[in-house]
Structures are given as structure tokens and as C-alpha cells.
Design an enzyme around this catalytic site. Structure first.
Site, PDB file in Angstrom:
ATOM      1  N   ARG A 122      56.018  48.098 -45.692  1.00 50.05           N
ATOM      2  CA  ARG A 122      54.689  47.671 -45.212  1.00 50.05           C
ATOM      3  C   ARG A 122      53.772  47.355 -46.383  1.00 50.05           C
ATOM      4  NH1 ARG A 122      52.044  50.910 -40.196  1.00 50.05           N
ATOM      5  NH2 ARG A 122      52.744  49.396 -38.643  1.00 50.05           N
ATOM      6  N   GLN A 127      53.783  41.182 -45.071  1.00 47.71           N
ATOM      7  CA  GLN A 127      53.139  41.148 -43.742  1.00 47.71           C
ATOM      8  C   GLN A 127      53.695  40.056 -42.832  1.00 47.71           C
ATOM      9  OE1 GLN A 127      48.900  40.869 -43.676  1.00 47.71           O
ATOM     10  NE2 GLN A 127      48.614  43.023 -44.206  1.00 47.71           N
ATOM     11  N   ASP A 130      56.768  41.036 -40.890  1.00 47.10           N
ATOM     12  CA  ASP A 130      56.668  42.318 -40.181  1.00 47.10           C
ATOM     13  C   ASP A 130      56.959  42.155 -38.681  1.00 47.10           C
ATOM     14  OD1 ASP A 130      56.129  44.813 -39.236  1.00 47.10           O
ATOM     15  OD2 ASP A 130      54.142  44.984 -40.160  1.00 47.10           O
ATOM     16  N   SER A 133      55.397  44.777 -36.274  1.00 46.74           N
ATOM     17  CA  SER A 133      54.015  44.526 -35.870  1.00 46.74           C
ATOM     18  C   SER A 133      53.920  43.394 -34.852  1.00 46.74           C
ATOM     19  CB  SER A 133      53.157  44.170 -37.085  1.00 46.74           C
ATOM     20  OG  SER A 133      52.953  45.315 -37.871  1.00 46.74           O
ATOM     21  N   TYR A 228      52.387  55.367 -41.431  1.00 44.75           N
ATOM     22  CA  TYR A 228      52.927  55.693 -40.110  1.00 44.75           C
ATOM     23  C   TYR A 228      52.567  57.132 -39.733  1.00 44.75           C
ATOM     24  CZ  TYR A 228      55.871  51.515 -40.064  1.00 44.75           C
ATOM     25  OH  TYR A 228      56.320  50.218 -40.040  1.00 44.75           O
TER      26      TYR A 228
END
Lengths: 375, 375
Positions: A122, A127, A130, A133, A228
Site C-alpha cells: 500500500r 495505488q 490496488d 481498494s 490495516y
């Protein structure tokens, strides 16, 4: 270089690893892309659209995999699929190896270089890769719609000739990507929204979406370095449950999204808490496949306890296949751009992203995390 | 004076004629209210709540109806129910006599004074009694949620690390109460909304909700004096279908709400129009019970044509029973206040509301509209 896109084989999986937009860009960059017949069908993408984007359509797995350098998939390959992959090819997908580390052994045996999309670190550079997500965002959105479609009440406040209707009260447990999208969606629909997360860092994000953050002072560390949620002690869990009771019992809708990567999901809503809710209330347990946040929830079922319905949805991203396939493909594309240099495979294991997400290479399990789990 | 609230008997009907809030006010005004056992169960109102509001619970129809002056219901009484009603009692409910005028004969024979809530005139003094509006509003809201829960795409535009997602396109046909609430709900969720209505007067209302109005110049009169849509000629219908094709084919969601009171609903979306839509699109035909606005829609079923799903929902207000029961009860209460003076029944047939909504009285059918239909 040949990139192969198989049709998914796990029951109920509608997504495919990429849509025509990404195929087009890969073909323009000089790659050959082969898509298995009907691979996009359940994402509402006919083979024609892939052809128009420059892909070839393969009508058998043999044709699909022959001489393929890269195979991009959504879900982990099943045992017979692993055997069909060409030796030394590169596999990119959600490997789910933190739950089923044995798969890594099979992949190493077959000499596959495998990348687990769920293990991409992460960091801001990653990003755009990801997948967790992008898919969680769709799941959080859909969870609210399922709840709203099932509730016998309006979400928004309404002022009508028959008097005023109070807005629905929605309580979201867990304010990660799925939880935040759930909050945003419930707010859009006009509900009165509260949210809780054991990570205090979530407070600002929750409030910026216009929801109230339920604060509980906890003694122990609750977040990992990666941001997390961490597994907490039984005492902490009991304290959380006690504080949440009041908020749960007042809600028309409760949506639980609390997951701890690689661990069983924590129970946040106990049976007495469910029984304290009003008849007609609806709970969506988004962690049901990871053991569940709600006592009594069942996978792929709707359970009723004292007039309260508990929905345990399976694979919500698959119910958003048009958009989740598009986002998944773009995420995969970002990773592929890191693996391909000037039309050739170029694996730089010094790169943090490649290093942390690569599970097997050259006949060996190279991921330290997975190696630890297997010893 | 005794007011009786029976449990509904039509399959799938969850509503009840009033909630505890209205019971309480009627009891405070000196009336005796008797509610049939479990009448509120499917609206999530336990008998206890009615008792707390001052009602008695009757465990049989005999106890319920004995000496009752007024009976308030949601749906029309079935044949055996008519026979159970005390002679000379007053029945208030959705009689649906414009579709089934024969019911009026049975009610007259039984010497029931019956009021059809759907025939209460649309005048401002009667707004608070407007059951059609309150229930249609809930139906329009729920139709959008069913569509959104079923669509494999986000409604709102999203800007994510995996790129931008375009908002869903929603096209609402018919901008009455249901259509307007559907527009408002789709806008809340962030969709790009277009709407059409044959009544030009709807344009302003559609635009005030932030949606685009699709304009079609029509030669003939399209609205009744009461503001309802009128049945139009085949030529006009063909012209409408032709113009709507482009808008329908570009939409991810089409919701049709076009009804003509007492007539078969007009077909606005033909099979070729459905086939012009993208696979994965969703249609909700809210007029399916009145014959349907969409070719191929089926009552209480989901039909798939070329990857386009057509949902034909039945009795949507019943899927919002918590709020629709509350609103229905308040509407009924407003009418009852007009029928009761100082604790006694007081029917002033000079009053426009009483005059137009009363169907039978003193053994006769007194509604001119129904009398005409029966000759």
C-alpha cells in the site's frame, strides 16, 4: 509478447481480468492479447468488443495458453488450471495465498512466476494497482443498495402531505475502503449515518463524509504499519461490543466490513445485539466469507432473527461486474507496465512492488510471508 | 364509536390500514379502536404496540366486526370478507372499483357505506388523504433501489486511482408522483437522469429535480382536468416510441411509471427498443400490473432479453411497509376526521370529497362514475 486472458472458472464469478479498453492499450504497445471465448460474457462484454480492441479470441484453453508469456486472471487458478499454465509463464491475479498458502507450492512446481495482486504494497506509487481498494469500493456501494432495497423504509427524510418521515439510521462498522464507500452511499441516499473503526485514524475520513464517528478509547495498538486493522484481544473485543450495543440497537441498517488480512474476521455484532434491534431492521455482513462480523450470519443466505434480517452476501464485486472488471483491468494494466520494458518481460526484484507481490519464481516460493506460513 | 382494523388477506400484502400513532389519536378522541390479531405483523408492528396505543386486539373476525361503525382496510375486501362486514357499517379502503366495478354491487347488497380512497378528488384540501400519492412515492423510491441493486455499475461518477467511472444513465418514463420520486432518488445516488411525460406540465417539476426533460411536441390533449395522463391515439403513441428510442438505448436503467387511471397502461418501450439497449441494462416496469409499459415484461418476474433484464415488480408499496403503513394510516385518519363529528358518524354528501369518494350508501351505488361503468 503474448498476454492471455482466461475465462474465470469459480462459480458465481462474473468478472474478467480486463476490459477492451486495457486490451486496446496493450495491443497498441505491441503486445499480442488473446482472450478466451466468452471470457467477458458475464461482465456484459461480448467477444466482438475484444476483437474490435485488437484481441484474438481463443476457443480452447490450449490455444489460449500456447506460448503465453503473461496470464492475467481475477481469481486463483484451480488445481487443473495450474497444470494448464505454460512453464515459466507469469501469472497475475488475486492468488489468495494468505488463506491458501499451499497453492504457492503447486505454482512453484509448475515453475510459474506468480504475482498476488492482494500483496501489492500500500504505497502511493502502487495505488493505481490496488485491486483490493477498487473492488472493496464497489462492494461497499452494493452492500448499501442491497440493504436499502430490502428495508421497508425510506433512507431520506421526507416531508409529505401525510406528515414527516424520519431518515433511516445506518450504522457502518469498519471504515476501510468498503466502509467509507458504504458511508458515502448511505449519505447520498439521505440516511443518518454513524460509523465505527478500531483505527482512530479513520475518524477524520468518516467525519469528512458527513457521518458521526463512534469513538471508543482502546488501550492497545489497533492498526498495522500498512494501515490495516490488527487483531485485538478478547477484552478489547468485549469492550467494543458493549459500547456498540446502543448504536446497533437504534439503527435500521447495520453494515459490517471489519476484516483482518489473513485472519478470521472479528465478531462485532453478537446475537443479543441483533435481538436488541427493531423488527424490520437489516444487517449486511460483508465479512461473512471471512467468518463473519455478525453472530448468526450465513454465507449467501438471508437469516431472520426476531424480525431482523441478516444478509450474508458472497463476492459483492462480482455483482458490479461492468465497473469492477473495468477497474480490475486498469489495476492489472498498471502492474503489467511495471513488469514489461520495451516489449519484453523485465522483473526487477529490487522494486518493492515486485518484491512484495511476487510469490513464486523459477521453481521456488520467494515470498518471505508465504514461506513463513508454510513452515 | 368502534373502528375496526382487519388484517389484510390478499397474498403478499404487508401493509395495514393504520399504525399505532393514528390509533392513539383516534382513541384520545374518544373512539374505540379494535385491531385484528397480527394485523401489523408484516409491517413490523407487534400487537403490543397497538395495545400500548390504546387499541383492543381481536382474535377473530367476529369479535373484530361486532358493532363496528367504521372498518379501515388497505386493499378491497374479498367476497367472503364483504359478507362478514356488519350491515350499515362504513368501509374505507382502496376499493379498486374502477377496475372491478362489480364489487360495488356486493357492497350495496350488504348495505355498506363504502369509500374508495383512490377516488378522493385531487383538491388541495384532500392532499392529506391522498393515498395514491403517498404510496406511489414509496413505489418510485423502491423501483430505483431495485434497479440500482441489480445493475452491475455504480450510479455516481467516481474518480478513483483506477481512473474515472462515468455516472449511470437513468431514464424515467412518466413523471407523476412515482416518477418524480424515482427521479429524486436516482439524482441522490448521483446518476445522470432524463425523464419524459406526455403532460407538458411535468417539465418544470422534472427540471426542478435536476433532471433533463425529453420534450416531444404532441398534437392532441394529453392531460385530464384533474392533472392525470390521458389515453392518447395510436399515432401519438408511435411518435412517442420513435422519439424515445434514442434515449432508451443510451440508458443503463429505464424505469416506466406511465399509468392511465382505469385503463390499460400504454406501451412505451417496444421489444426493438429493449434490443437496442446495451447488455447489462435494467428496466423496471412499474405498470406491469396494469398491462405494462414495456413489451415483454411479466408480473412478479425478471425477464432477460439480449442481456437486458426487465423487472416487473408487484405491489412495491408493500415492500416499504414500515413507512407506507404509517403514511396510509395518516391519510385514512385525515378522511376519518371528515366523516366523524363529535364522536358520531356525520356524512355530509354536499362535501366534494365525500361525494366523489363514496361508492355505495344505504343499499345503493351512489357513485356516478361507477354507475356509468355498470350500465
Amino acid at each position: 509478447m503474448k498476454i492471455a486472458i482466461p475465462k474465470e472458472t469459480i462459480a458465481g464469478e462474473r468478472r474478467v481480468a480486463m476490459g477492451p479498453d486495457v486490451v486496446k492499450r496493450l495491443v497498441e504497445a505491441g503486445n499480442k492479447v488473446v482472450v478466451e471465448k466468452d471470457a467477458g460474457k458475464l461482465s456484459f462484454i461480448p467477444d466482438e468488443k475484444y476483437k474490435d480492441a485488437g484481441a484474438e479470441i481463443a476457443s480452447s484453453a490450449t490455444d489460449l495458453y500456447r506460448d503465453a508469456t503473461i496470464i492475467a486472471k481475477v481469481r486463483p487458478p484451480q488445481e487443473n488450471e495450474v497444470k494448464a499454465l505454460p512453464e515459466k509463464s507469469v501469472l497475475v491475479c488475486l492468488l489468495d495465498v494468505l488463506r491458501t498458502p499451499e497453492l504457492a507450492k503447486n505454482l512453484a512446481e509448475q515453475k510459474i512466476t506468480s504475482f498476488a495482486l492482494e500483496m501489492v504494497p500500500r504505497i502511493s506509487r502502487a495505488q493505481s494497482m490496488d485491486v483490493l481498494s477498487s473492488q472493496a469500493s464497489a462492494a461497499g456501494y452494493k452492500a448499501v443498495l442491497l440493504a436499502a432495497a430490502s428495508l421497508h423504509k425510506f433512507f431520506p427524510m421526507l416531508t409529505t402531505a401525510a406528515g414527516t418521515i424520519a431518515p433511516a439510521k445506518v450504522f457502518i462498522l469498519g471504515a476501510g475502503v468498503a466502509g467509507l464507500q458504504a458511508i458515502a452511499t448511505a449519505k447520498r441516499l439521505g440516511a443518518n449515518v454513524e460509523a465505527f473503526d478500531i483505527r482512530e485514524a479513520a475518524k477524520g475520513e468518516v467525519e469528512s463524509l458527513g457521518a458521526r464517528f463512534v469513538e471508543i478509547k482502546l488501550e492497545e495498538e489497533t492498526a498495522t504499519e500498512g494501515g490495516y486493522a490488527k487483531q485485538v484481544s478478547q477484552d478489547t473485543t468485549a469492550l467494543i461490543q458493549k459500547t456498540l450495543l446502543k448504536h446497533v440497537s437504534e439503527a435500521n441498517i447495520v453494515i459490517t466490513t471489519a476484516q483482518v488480512p489473513g485472519k478470521k474476521a472479528p465478531v462485532l455484532v453478537t446475537k443479543p445485539m441483533v435481538e436488541a434491534m427493531r423488527p424490520g431492521s437489516v444487517i449486511v455482513d460483508m465479512a461473512v466469507e471471512q467468518g463473519g462480523n455478525v453472530e448468526g450470519s450465513e454465507i449467501d443466505k438471508e437469516v431472520e432473527i426476531n424480525g431482523v434480517r441478516i444478509i450474508g452476501p458472497v463476492n459483492l464485486p462480482s455483482t458490479m461486474a461492468i465497473d469492477t472488471t473495468m477497474m480490475f483491468g486498469r489495476n492489472v494494466h498498471s502492474l503489467l507496465k511495471l513488469l514489461i520494458k520495451e516489449g519484453e518481460l523485465n522483473l526487477n526484484f529490487e522494486d518493492q512492488i515486485i518484491n512484495e507481490s511476487c510469490v513464486t519464481h523459477d521453481g521456488e516460493i520467494i515470498s518471505e510471508r508465504i514461506k513463513e506460513m508454510l513452515t
